[in-house]
Motif scaffolding. Structure first.
Motif, PDB file in Angstrom:
ATOM      1  N   PRO A 182       0.829  -1.209   0.000  1.00  0.00           N
ATOM      2  CA  PRO A 182       0.000   0.000   0.000  1.00  0.00           C
ATOM      3  C   PRO A 182       0.864   1.260   0.000  1.00  0.00           C
ATOM      4  O   PRO A 182       1.886   1.321   0.697  1.00  0.00           O
ATOM      5  CB  PRO A 182      -0.815  -0.128   1.288  1.00  0.00           C
ATOM      6  N   ARG A 183       0.453   2.251  -0.735  1.00  0.00           N
ATOM      7  CA  ARG A 183       1.276   3.443  -0.940  1.00  0.00           C
ATOM      8  C   ARG A 183       1.567   4.186   0.359  1.00  0.00           C
ATOM      9  O   ARG A 183       2.651   4.731   0.554  1.00  0.00           O
ATOM     10  CB  ARG A 183       0.560   4.372  -1.923  1.00  0.00           C
ATOM     11  N   ASN A 184       0.606   4.174   1.279  1.00  0.00           N
ATOM     12  CA  ASN A 184       0.771   4.964   2.498  1.00  0.00           C
ATOM     13  C   ASN A 184       1.341   4.164   3.661  1.00  0.00           C
ATOM     14  O   ASN A 184       1.495   4.712   4.760  1.00  0.00           O
ATOM     15  CB  ASN A 184      -0.579   5.557   2.921  1.00  0.00           C
ATOM     16  N   LEU A 185       1.643   2.889   3.445  1.00  0.00           N
ATOM     17  CA  LEU A 185       2.110   2.068   4.557  1.00  0.00           C
ATOM     18  C   LEU A 185       3.454   2.567   5.095  1.00  0.00           C
ATOM     19  O   LEU A 185       3.653   2.679   6.305  1.00  0.00           O
ATOM     20  CB  LEU A 185       2.221   0.602   4.122  1.00  0.00           C
ATOM     21  N   ARG A 186       4.386   2.858   4.200  1.00  0.00           N
ATOM     22  CA  ARG A 186       5.697   3.337   4.643  1.00  0.00           C
ATOM     23  C   ARG A 186       5.571   4.692   5.341  1.00  0.00           C
ATOM     24  O   ARG A 186       6.279   4.978   6.317  1.00  0.00           O
ATOM     25  CB  ARG A 186       6.654   3.443   3.455  1.00  0.00           C
ATOM     26  N   ARG A 187       4.665   5.536   4.845  1.00  0.00           N
ATOM     27  CA  ARG A 187       4.459   6.826   5.495  1.00  0.00           C
ATOM     28  C   ARG A 187       3.919   6.635   6.912  1.00  0.00           C
ATOM     29  O   ARG A 187       4.317   7.333   7.848  1.00  0.00           O
ATOM     30  CB  ARG A 187       3.485   7.671   4.681  1.00  0.00           C
ATOM     31  N   LEU A 188       3.008   5.665   7.065  1.00  0.00           N
ATOM     32  CA  LEU A 188       2.437   5.386   8.381  1.00  0.00           C
ATOM     33  C   LEU A 188       3.515   4.878   9.339  1.00  0.00           C
ATOM     34  O   LEU A 188       3.599   5.314  10.496  1.00  0.00           O
ATOM     35  CB  LEU A 188       1.313   4.355   8.245  1.00  0.00           C
ATOM     36  N   LYS A 189       4.357   3.974   8.847  1.00  0.00           N
ATOM     37  CA  LYS A 189       5.441   3.457   9.687  1.00  0.00           C
ATOM     38  C   LYS A 189       6.403   4.578  10.095  1.00  0.00           C
ATOM     39  O   LYS A 189       6.861   4.647  11.242  1.00  0.00           O
ATOM     40  CB  LYS A 189       6.193   2.364   8.934  1.00  0.00           C
ATOM     41  N   THR A 190       6.711   5.449   9.151  1.00  0.00           N
ATOM     42  CA  THR A 190       7.625   6.556   9.443  1.00  0.00           C
ATOM     43  C   THR A 190       7.031   7.499  10.483  1.00  0.00           C
ATOM     44  O   THR A 190       7.722   7.957  11.405  1.00  0.00           O
ATOM     45  CB  THR A 190       7.941   7.334   8.150  1.00  0.00           C
TER      46      THR A 190
END
Length: 242
Positions: A182-190
């Motif tokens: 998912p495109r926003n998964l890395r943003r959420l983790k960050t």
């Protein structure tokens, strides 16, 4: 439910279901003789369990008394018996005397069925020879499955096959390629890492549960819960985390 059982008479010609008949008789007898305040069956009472009580209720059914002897809770036992009785009534392993839909399966056929077997089979358009019947059925199934395979094969579905397999079903699906992240998964983790650092997710979940008391809304499936509050809290945390 017990009042309904008292008004009905159950029957079965299969000795395999004798324990169920004993369980029904036990429930009726305790309803008539025992005080409703008596939560457990008496010590030494023969209480059929194997093959009657579903596995998910067995653990809830036992309760230790003041002398730490294991007793069987009547309410949980009755619920287990009712669940099993429902299934056995549906397939007529046990029937209700005088009923129509739930009657003795021997009454489903005409009394002269065996005497007029050839005529009855002719009306049903079925062969008398059982080997011929099964051979025709297998031939029909093979033809329909082959037609399905040909129809699907012509539609360009390389990931689906219908073939003979010994240890699995005939329909074989090739595993799909993994879906893109998912495109926003890395943003959420960050965002989580920047706010809370490297705090483990389990610790975050535990702190949330302690502050909000959200686990208090969980209720047991049985009528009573004898687990220590701390033990239940830990188990619920592990389940949610999993």
């Amino acid at each position: 439910m017990i009042q309904i059982l008292e008004a009905l008479e159950f029957g079965s010609t299969n000795t395999v279901h004798a324990p169920m008949m004993e369980a029904l008789a036990l429930i009726k007898r305790y309803k008539a003789e025992a005080n409703n305040r008596m939560k457990c069956y008496a010590l030494g009472e023969h209480v059929p369990v194997e093959g009657i009580i579903p596995a998910e209720l067995v653990e809830l059914m036992y309760r230790a008394d003041s002398t730490r002897r294991q007793r069987i809770l009547r309410t949980v036992y009755e619920c287990g018996v009712f669940q099993s009785l429902r299934e056995k009534l549906r397939c007529k392993e046990i029937w209700v005397v005088g009923a129509d839909k739930w009657r003795n399966p021997d009454d489903d056929l005409p009394k002269d069925f065996e005497a007029n077997r050839a005529e009855n089979y002719a009306k049903l358009r079925k062969p008398l020879d059982p080997k011929r019947f099964t051979a025709e059925l297998m031939e029909e199934l093979d033809a329909e499955l082959s037609a399905l395979n040909d129809a699907l094969g012509g539609k360009g579905l390389p990931w689906l096959k219908i073939e003979e397999r010994r240890n699995a079903g005939a329909i074989h699906l090739t595993p799909l390629d993994p879906a893109p992240e998912p495109r926003n998964l890395r943003r959420l983790k960050t965002a989580i890492r920047s706010r809370w650092g490297v705090v483990p997710l389990m610790d975050m979940l535990t702190e949330t549960a302690l502050r909000t008391g959200c686990l208090n809304v969980f209720t047991p499936a049985g009528t009573q819960n004898h687990l220590d509050a701390q033990v239940l809290f830990e188990r619920l945390l592990l389940l949610i985390y999993a």
